[in-house]
Design an enzyme around this catalytic site. Sequence first.
Site, PDB file in Angstrom:
ATOM      1  N   ARG A 208      -1.178  14.477  18.830  1.00  0.00           N
ATOM      2  CA  ARG A 208      -2.161  15.543  18.987  1.00  0.00           C
ATOM      3  C   ARG A 208      -2.510  15.630  20.458  1.00  0.00           C
ATOM      4  NH1 ARG A 208      -5.362  12.583  21.002  1.00  0.00           N
ATOM      5  NH2 ARG A 208      -6.666  14.382  21.490  1.00  0.00           N
TER       6      ARG A 208
ATOM      7  N   ALA B 191      -3.196  18.763  23.556  1.00  0.00           N
ATOM      8  CA  ALA B 191      -2.364  19.893  23.977  1.00  0.00           C
ATOM      9  C   ALA B 191      -1.097  19.494  24.747  1.00  0.00           C
ATOM     10  CB  ALA B 191      -3.225  20.869  24.785  1.00  0.00           C
TER      11      ALA B 191
ATOM     12  N   ARG C  53       0.763  23.982  14.344  1.00  0.00           N
ATOM     13  CA  ARG C  53      -0.607  23.887  14.878  1.00  0.00           C
ATOM     14  C   ARG C  53      -0.742  25.035  15.866  1.00  0.00           C
ATOM     15  NH1 ARG C  53      -3.836  18.821  16.603  1.00  0.00           N
ATOM     16  NH2 ARG C  53      -5.507  20.187  15.910  1.00  0.00           N
TER      17      ARG C  53
ATOM     18  N   GLN D  85     -12.036  11.730  17.503  1.00  0.00           N
ATOM     19  CA  GLN D  85     -11.094  11.384  18.581  1.00  0.00           C
ATOM     20  C   GLN D  85     -11.796  10.654  19.724  1.00  0.00           C
ATOM     21  OE1 GLN D  85     -11.181  14.336  17.025  1.00  0.00           O
ATOM     22  NE2 GLN D  85      -9.225  15.395  17.037  1.00  0.00           N
TER      23      GLN D  85
ATOM     24  N   ASP E 195      -7.249  23.519  24.982  1.00  0.00           N
ATOM     25  CA  ASP E 195      -6.080  23.774  24.136  1.00  0.00           C
ATOM     26  C   ASP E 195      -5.452  25.107  24.468  1.00  0.00           C
ATOM     27  OD1 ASP E 195      -5.757  21.569  21.952  1.00  0.00           O
ATOM     28  OD2 ASP E 195      -7.863  21.777  22.424  1.00  0.00           O
TER      29      ASP E 195
ATOM     30  N   ASN F 259     -11.205  24.843  23.028  1.00  0.00           N
ATOM     31  CA  ASN F 259     -11.009  23.387  23.039  1.00  0.00           C
ATOM     32  C   ASN F 259     -11.660  22.826  21.769  1.00  0.00           C
ATOM     33  OD1 ASN F 259     -10.106  20.955  24.449  1.00  0.00           O
ATOM     34  ND2 ASN F 259     -12.273  20.468  24.660  1.00  0.00           N
ATOM     35  N   LYS F 260     -11.565  21.524  21.621  1.00  0.00           N
ATOM     36  CA  LYS F 260     -12.063  20.838  20.414  1.00  0.00           C
ATOM     37  C   LYS F 260     -13.460  21.294  20.027  1.00  0.00           C
ATOM     38  CE  LYS F 260     -10.363  18.607  18.268  1.00  0.00           C
ATOM     39  NZ  LYS F 260      -9.749  19.170  17.027  1.00  0.00           N
TER      40      LYS F 260
END
Length: 367
Positions: free
Chosen positions: A71, A73, A114, A220, A261, A271-272
């Site tokens: 995982r 990017a 993804r 994460q 990302d 992003n996350k």
Amino acid sequence: MSFLAKHVKLYEKERSPLRAFFGGLMRTIDWDERKHSVLMIDQRRLPEKLEIFQADTAERMIEAIQTMVIRGAPALGVAGAFTVALAALELRNTSDPDWFTKLEQAAITIKSSRPTAVNLAWGVNRVMSIPGLLEESIEVAAEAMLNEALSMAEEDINTNIKLARNGSTLINDGDVLMHHCNTGALAAVDWGTALGAIRFAHESGKKVKVLIDETRPRLQGARLTAWECEQYGIPYEIITDNAAGYFLQRGEVDAVFFGADRVAANGDVVNKIGTYMLSLAANANKVPVYCVFPKSSVDLSIATGKDIIIEEREPDEVLGISFMGERVAPTSAHARNPAFDLTPHELISAWVTEDGVIYPPFSGTFQ
Ligand code: MRU
């Protein structure tokens, strides 16, 4: 002997190609010529276990991407490249004259495994667009595709070292940095982005401390970023995601760091999940917000972040958490689980790439 050193020794004994790197870490993703497979650190197991996931088919790589064995990017970019190369290697044995059409179909499936991080599509497209590929036999083409994936893995490390160095110029001796998700070596082939910048500052002798937010739902931050900081000897404390505002408001944070990302042409960042709330709280408290990423995360075909597709993942990632050994949510509960969110460019103080630091406006930086 430390846990990690013991495992690195074990891999050396097994003559695995996973190499020991600066800081004692291995590559997140690597090619094993002997096994004709991609080897990846299985990120679902860390920090409890350091295990290797082996993929010798494109299908197995897609499984690794979807289940988050791999995982982040930049790592997804290289994973995409290896996946399409594996698809080509598999087609070698079929003597199918229509191999390129089959590969194009495989490329679409890989890219959709993804969809948010643009790097995955970038990695697949780069291998698929090797000049003259179509004129070659599948044997020659597959070899060229694998070589391209291998050079992309090398490039990824060089790019990340450059952007880590650039990002480290924004960090002062004594800084306390708030960090979201995992953006370190595990999110790339090595080094990573935002955490790479922090690691670079630390290894250049600057004293830094990292407040690592947990990053629900997949944690994460608490699992992977904390584990990486342990390996590098960077002082850190884990905070819950909802404690970020508390520390920012009290003036205990000098800067917020995260990766990306996908970055739209106007500098909006996807992003996350949680990046947006963190950026809002940082702006409200006049704390600078720095977003660190390779240029391969920039998608100039997207004018603003609103046009980026946000991946929604299984509700189980939200509902499956336990507290004191007990499941938290009622068994019949429903949940929504967007994996990413959009941070408008106005909330970002500077963007960092391998080319340098970009202060607003972002628009027009890349043509
Ligand atoms: O869902 P993940 O773990 O792949 O999400 C990762 C992130 O959002 C990272 O912040 C992003 O990829 C930048 S990492 C260098």
